[in-house]
Write a protein that holds these residues in place. Structure first.
Motif, PDB file in Angstrom:
ATOM      1  N   ALA A 147      21.241   9.466 -24.067  1.00  0.00           N
ATOM      2  CA  ALA A 147      21.492   8.566 -22.982  1.00  0.00           C
ATOM      3  C   ALA A 147      20.868   9.188 -21.664  1.00  0.00           C
ATOM      4  N   VAL A 148      21.269  10.658 -21.475  1.00  0.00           N
ATOM      5  CA  VAL A 148      20.857  11.478 -20.530  1.00  0.00           C
ATOM      6  C   VAL A 148      19.515  11.658 -20.256  1.00  0.00           C
ATOM      7  N   LYS A 149      18.816  11.794 -21.583  1.00  0.00           N
ATOM      8  CA  LYS A 149      17.430  11.903 -21.628  1.00  0.00           C
ATOM      9  C   LYS A 149      16.750  10.770 -21.043  1.00  0.00           C
ATOM     10  N   ALA A 150      17.411   9.473 -21.374  1.00  0.00           N
ATOM     11  CA  ALA A 150      16.575   8.169 -20.944  1.00  0.00           C
ATOM     12  C   ALA A 150      17.405   8.031 -19.447  1.00  0.00           C
ATOM     13  N   GLY A 151      18.006   8.995 -18.740  1.00  0.00           N
ATOM     14  CA  GLY A 151      18.360   8.795 -17.461  1.00  0.00           C
ATOM     15  C   GLY A 151      19.502   7.902 -17.150  1.00  0.00           C
ATOM     16  N   VAL A 152      20.679   7.741 -17.887  1.00  0.00           N
ATOM     17  CA  VAL A 152      21.700   7.107 -17.897  1.00  0.00           C
ATOM     18  C   VAL A 152      22.835   8.074 -17.824  1.00  0.00           C
ATOM     19  N   LYS A 153      23.737   8.158 -16.772  1.00  0.00           N
ATOM     20  CA  LYS A 153      24.768   9.033 -16.690  1.00  0.00           C
ATOM     21  C   LYS A 153      26.076   8.381 -16.657  1.00  0.00           C
ATOM     22  N   ASP A 154      26.088   7.285 -15.957  1.00  0.00           N
ATOM     23  CA  ASP A 154      27.094   6.335 -15.556  1.00  0.00           C
ATOM     24  C   ASP A 154      27.192   5.109 -16.874  1.00  0.00           C
ATOM     25  N   VAL A 155      28.182   4.935 -17.572  1.00  0.00           N
ATOM     26  CA  VAL A 155      28.245   3.784 -18.451  1.00  0.00           C
ATOM     27  C   VAL A 155      29.710   3.202 -18.485  1.00  0.00           C
ATOM     28  N   VAL A 156      30.020   1.831 -18.959  1.00  0.00           N
ATOM     29  CA  VAL A 156      31.292   1.507 -19.267  1.00  0.00           C
ATOM     30  C   VAL A 156      31.566   1.618 -20.477  1.00  0.00           C
ATOM     31  N   PHE A 157      32.629   1.969 -21.139  1.00  0.00           N
ATOM     32  CA  PHE A 157      33.018   2.074 -22.669  1.00  0.00           C
ATOM     33  C   PHE A 157      33.387   0.690 -23.248  1.00  0.00           C
TER      34      PHE A 157
END
Length: 121
Positions: free
Chosen positions: A86-96
């Motif tokens: 996810a970090v590699k795809a540019g996502v750091k903030d998510v909801v679980f």
């Protein structure tokens, strides 16, 4: 499963999903699915309807490292792997999104490993 169990599971899943959408504010969703033998995780952008990253205990990268896909060790490994992807795809903030599963055991292990891997939720 009986129809009553299926109905209760669907109701619980919908309740969790409704709560997540209320607080998402455009963040991607980290969705977890577990079976008796495997565990799966996806980072999904609901606005576009696209999966940004995914990992499972069936991935060839991780299959050699784990004995079984149905234990806490496997869930921890999948949590670290999904965070990395996810970090590699540019996502750091998510909801679980725990789905209809309790935040306990394998689901909790995956979430904690994803947090350690760099995801914020």
């Amino acid at each position: 499963m009986s129809s009553k169990q299926t109905e209760n599971t669907a109701r619980r899943r919908a309740r969790v999903r409704r709560a997540i959408k209320a607080v998402a504010n455009g963040r991607a969703r980290l969705s977890v699915h577990r079976t008796g033998k495997q565990i799966y995780a996806q980072v999904i952008d609901d606005t576009k309807g696209v999966t940004l990253a995914s990992a499972s205990s069936l991935d060839k990268d991780i299959r050699a490292d784990i004995k079984s896909g149905a234990n806490v060790e496997a869930a921890t490994a999948i949590g670290k792997l999904i965070a990395e992807r996810a970090v590699k795809a540019g996502v750091k903030d998510v909801v679980f999104d725990r789905g209809s599963y309790m935040y306990h055991g394998r689901v909790k292990a995956l979430a904690e490993a994803a947090r350690e891997g760099g995801l914020n939720f």
